[in-house]
Write a protein that holds these residues in place. Sequence first.
Motif, PDB file in Angstrom:
ATOM      1  N   GLU A 276       0.808  -1.219   0.000  1.00  0.00           N
ATOM      2  CA  GLU A 276       0.000   0.000   0.000  1.00  0.00           C
ATOM      3  C   GLU A 276       0.845   1.274   0.000  1.00  0.00           C
ATOM      4  N   VAL A 277       2.052   1.172  -0.562  1.00  0.00           N
ATOM      5  CA  VAL A 277       2.920   2.337  -0.756  1.00  0.00           C
ATOM      6  C   VAL A 277       3.320   2.394  -2.223  1.00  0.00           C
ATOM      7  N   VAL A 278       3.168   3.557  -2.841  1.00  0.00           N
ATOM      8  CA  VAL A 278       3.529   3.734  -4.246  1.00  0.00           C
ATOM      9  C   VAL A 278       4.503   4.898  -4.372  1.00  0.00           C
ATOM     10  N   VAL A 279       5.609   4.661  -5.053  1.00  0.00           N
ATOM     11  CA  VAL A 279       6.600   5.705  -5.321  1.00  0.00           C
ATOM     12  C   VAL A 279       6.243   6.385  -6.642  1.00  0.00           C
ATOM     13  N   MET A 280       6.185   7.712  -6.619  1.00  0.00           N
ATOM     14  CA  MET A 280       5.857   8.496  -7.811  1.00  0.00           C
ATOM     15  C   MET A 280       7.121   9.158  -8.347  1.00  0.00           C
ATOM     16  N   TRP A 292       3.392  18.626  -9.157  1.00  0.00           N
ATOM     17  CA  TRP A 292       2.261  19.205  -8.447  1.00  0.00           C
ATOM     18  C   TRP A 292       1.453  18.094  -7.803  1.00  0.00           C
ATOM     19  N   THR A 293       1.108  18.266  -6.528  1.00  0.00           N
ATOM     20  CA  THR A 293       0.390  17.195  -5.826  1.00  0.00           C
ATOM     21  C   THR A 293      -0.940  16.870  -6.495  1.00  0.00           C
ATOM     22  N   SER A 294      -1.662  17.880  -6.947  1.00  0.00           N
ATOM     23  CA  SER A 294      -2.957  17.630  -7.581  1.00  0.00           C
ATOM     24  C   SER A 294      -2.798  16.820  -8.862  1.00  0.00           C
ATOM     25  N   GLU A 295      -1.747  17.097  -9.618  1.00  0.00           N
ATOM     26  CA  GLU A 295      -1.500  16.352 -10.855  1.00  0.00           C
ATOM     27  C   GLU A 295      -1.098  14.917 -10.543  1.00  0.00           C
ATOM     28  N   ILE A 296      -0.332  14.727  -9.481  1.00  0.00           N
ATOM     29  CA  ILE A 296       0.080  13.380  -9.080  1.00  0.00           C
ATOM     30  C   ILE A 296      -1.137  12.551  -8.684  1.00  0.00           C
ATOM     31  N   VAL A 297      -2.031  13.148  -7.896  1.00  0.00           N
ATOM     32  CA  VAL A 297      -3.246  12.446  -7.487  1.00  0.00           C
ATOM     33  C   VAL A 297      -4.093  12.081  -8.701  1.00  0.00           C
ATOM     34  N   GLU A 298      -4.272  13.027  -9.605  1.00  0.00           N
ATOM     35  CA  GLU A 298      -5.074  12.771 -10.802  1.00  0.00           C
ATOM     36  C   GLU A 298      -4.437  11.684 -11.665  1.00  0.00           C
ATOM     37  N   ALA A 299      -3.125  11.744 -11.826  1.00  0.00           N
ATOM     38  CA  ALA A 299      -2.430  10.747 -12.646  1.00  0.00           C
ATOM     39  C   ALA A 299      -2.587   9.351 -12.057  1.00  0.00           C
ATOM     40  N   PHE A 300      -2.557   9.274 -10.739  1.00  0.00           N
ATOM     41  CA  PHE A 300      -2.650   7.961 -10.095  1.00  0.00           C
ATOM     42  C   PHE A 300      -4.074   7.414 -10.111  1.00  0.00           C
ATOM     43  N   LEU A 301      -5.038   8.212  -9.655  1.00  0.00           N
ATOM     44  CA  LEU A 301      -6.388   7.663  -9.481  1.00  0.00           C
ATOM     45  C   LEU A 301      -7.083   7.386 -10.805  1.00  0.00           C
ATOM     46  N   SER A 302      -6.689   8.070 -11.864  1.00  0.00           N
ATOM     47  CA  SER A 302      -7.368   7.873 -13.143  1.00  0.00           C
ATOM     48  C   SER A 302      -7.103   6.494 -13.734  1.00  0.00           C
ATOM     49  N   GLY A 303      -6.112   5.788 -13.197  1.00  0.00           N
ATOM     50  CA  GLY A 303      -5.770   4.483 -13.751  1.00  0.00           C
ATOM     51  C   GLY A 303      -6.364   3.300 -13.028  1.00  0.00           C
ATOM     52  N   ALA A 370      -8.872  -7.606  -2.765  1.00  0.00           N
ATOM     53  CA  ALA A 370     -10.285  -7.227  -2.840  1.00  0.00           C
ATOM     54  C   ALA A 370     -10.465  -5.746  -3.141  1.00  0.00           C
ATOM     55  N   LEU A 371      -9.551  -4.915  -2.644  1.00  0.00           N
ATOM     56  CA  LEU A 371      -9.663  -3.468  -2.843  1.00  0.00           C
ATOM     57  C   LEU A 371      -8.772  -2.959  -3.968  1.00  0.00           C
ATOM     58  N   SER A 372      -8.048  -3.865  -4.619  1.00  0.00           N
ATOM     59  CA  SER A 372      -7.111  -3.494  -5.690  1.00  0.00           C
ATOM     60  C   SER A 372      -6.026  -2.550  -5.187  1.00  0.00           C
ATOM     61  N   CYS A 373      -5.612  -2.718  -3.931  1.00  0.00           N
ATOM     62  CA  CYS A 373      -4.518  -1.910  -3.393  1.00  0.00           C
ATOM     63  C   CYS A 373      -3.202  -2.370  -4.018  1.00  0.00           C
ATOM     64  N   VAL A 374      -2.381  -1.424  -4.409  1.00  0.00           N
ATOM     65  CA  VAL A 374      -1.134  -1.764  -5.086  1.00  0.00           C
ATOM     66  C   VAL A 374       0.058  -1.178  -4.344  1.00  0.00           C
ATOM     67  N   HIS A 375       1.237  -1.669  -4.697  1.00  0.00           N
ATOM     68  CA  HIS A 375       2.477  -1.077  -4.217  1.00  0.00           C
ATOM     69  C   HIS A 375       3.515  -1.196  -5.320  1.00  0.00           C
ATOM     70  N   GLY A 376       4.544  -0.370  -5.236  1.00  0.00           N
ATOM     71  CA  GLY A 376       5.587  -0.398  -6.254  1.00  0.00           C
ATOM     72  C   GLY A 376       5.918   0.993  -6.743  1.00  0.00           C
ATOM     73  N   VAL A 377       6.402   1.066  -7.979  1.00  0.00           N
ATOM     74  CA  VAL A 377       6.759   2.343  -8.599  1.00  0.00           C
ATOM     75  C   VAL A 377       5.785   2.610  -9.737  1.00  0.00           C
ATOM     76  N   TRP A 378       5.116   3.751  -9.681  1.00  0.00           N
ATOM     77  CA  TRP A 378       4.138   4.138 -10.705  1.00  0.00           C
ATOM     78  C   TRP A 378       4.860   4.500 -12.002  1.00  0.00           C
ATOM     79  N   PRO A 379       4.324   4.169 -13.183  1.00  0.00           N
ATOM     80  CA  PRO A 379       3.058   3.469 -13.416  1.00  0.00           C
ATOM     81  C   PRO A 379       3.215   1.999 -13.795  1.00  0.00           C
ATOM     82  N   ASP A 380       4.437   1.568 -14.108  1.00  0.00           N
ATOM     83  CA  ASP A 380       4.616   0.258 -14.739  1.00  0.00           C
ATOM     84  C   ASP A 380       4.986  -0.862 -13.784  1.00  0.00           C
ATOM     85  N   SER A 381       5.418  -0.528 -12.576  1.00  0.00           N
ATOM     86  CA  SER A 381       5.909  -1.565 -11.657  1.00  0.00           C
ATOM     87  C   SER A 381       5.039  -1.613 -10.410  1.00  0.00           C
ATOM     88  N   LEU A 382       3.756  -1.912 -10.613  1.00  0.00           N
ATOM     89  CA  LEU A 382       2.799  -1.968  -9.513  1.00  0.00           C
ATOM     90  C   LEU A 382       2.236  -3.374  -9.395  1.00  0.00           C
TER      91      LEU A 382
END
Length: 384
Positions: A276-280, A292-303, A370-382
């Motif tokens: 449950e930790v993702v490196v951006m 930008w934090t808002s852009e990071i959040v949008e980039a992550f959640l949209s996937g 069940a919750l699709s929680c991921v960890h790794g390095v965004w976006p390809d190594s999750l």
Amino acid sequence: MKSNAGFVGFDGTENKRTVLAVDAVKKAAGIGGDLNVLLRQPHGRAKSILSKFIRICDVKAYVSDDADGAKWEKAGFSVQGGYDDFFEDSDFIMVGTPGDQETPYVEAGLAAGCTVSLMGGADRKDILTALQEKGFEISDGLEADFKREFFFGLENYEAFSKAKPKVIQCTSCNTTGICRASLAARPLGLKMILGNIDRRHGDPHTVVRASPSAVSIGKGVGHQGTDAGTVFEEVTYSIRASKIPTTVPHTSFLEFVFDGDVTPADFVQSLAETREVVVMPYKDEGGKKHEWTSEIVEAFLSGFERPISPEIFELLVSDTIIPVKLGDYTILQTVMMVEQMSIAVPNHVESYLLSVGYPAEKVHGTVDEALSCVHGVWPDSLST
């Protein structure tokens, strides 16, 4: 295995996510039982969310005040029973009320034999005192539950399983983030974490009367690091929490102090391997910056597709880690992002699984899948 889960403050910021997360995990784990919600007076948000919950997971509704039952039924909802019925028909209670409102629900839940799970903002000391003043019988075991460390399942699920507490307090959003980062940093020789958390004044639906350019500077250390210290007793925490008019997500500027030589790459690898930790990355392979934090959040959640809507259950950590050498110690300056409304939800779900005796060796994998929680390095190594 069967266990009815009840939710007080079901339409609150975190609980309205926890309800659907518990439903998803119950199904994945093969646990039977109902999902019960306790209603107060009908209002727009509560009616809308209740309709959604009934459609998605067939929740059962109960009313706090019998006088409100007719109002809910007039609005087209079926009411299963009243206040006492709610607690009698539930085995586990998740209390998600605003601070200082938990005591009557804790009392009713314990009196009905429920396991009661509290969110991070509750004050167990005050609740215990209030119960004692009311003459509620407090056994030695129950008193120990009120004084136990905070529940952070990724670290202490097994210990809690052995203790079988009737009262559990989960870590708050920012404490959850600190604990996950501590879990990743500990194998590298972590000694201390210090710094500042920028958190917003209120929840998104709250009208905040604050100057758009004003920051409320936290006085002294906040509860977040102190609470994390009950889980990781070997680590020293000194973390201030300041309030700013608006930020999504909460942003933590923390310094991790290690004994010996630790590189940013070492920490990135350990973070990426922690559930449950993702490196951006600050800059991706295409050359695009994520600054930008808002852009990071949008980039992550949209996937990702979550059980209720796109949610961020993960701690997001930028790889812009600045190393500082101080004698025999290494200090790594970090920036972490906590999506306040969602990050603590997996831990809430694990408190439910704890109450039904779900095996420790299965719990984290079951929740993450069940919750699709991921960890790794965004976006390809999750991975989950």
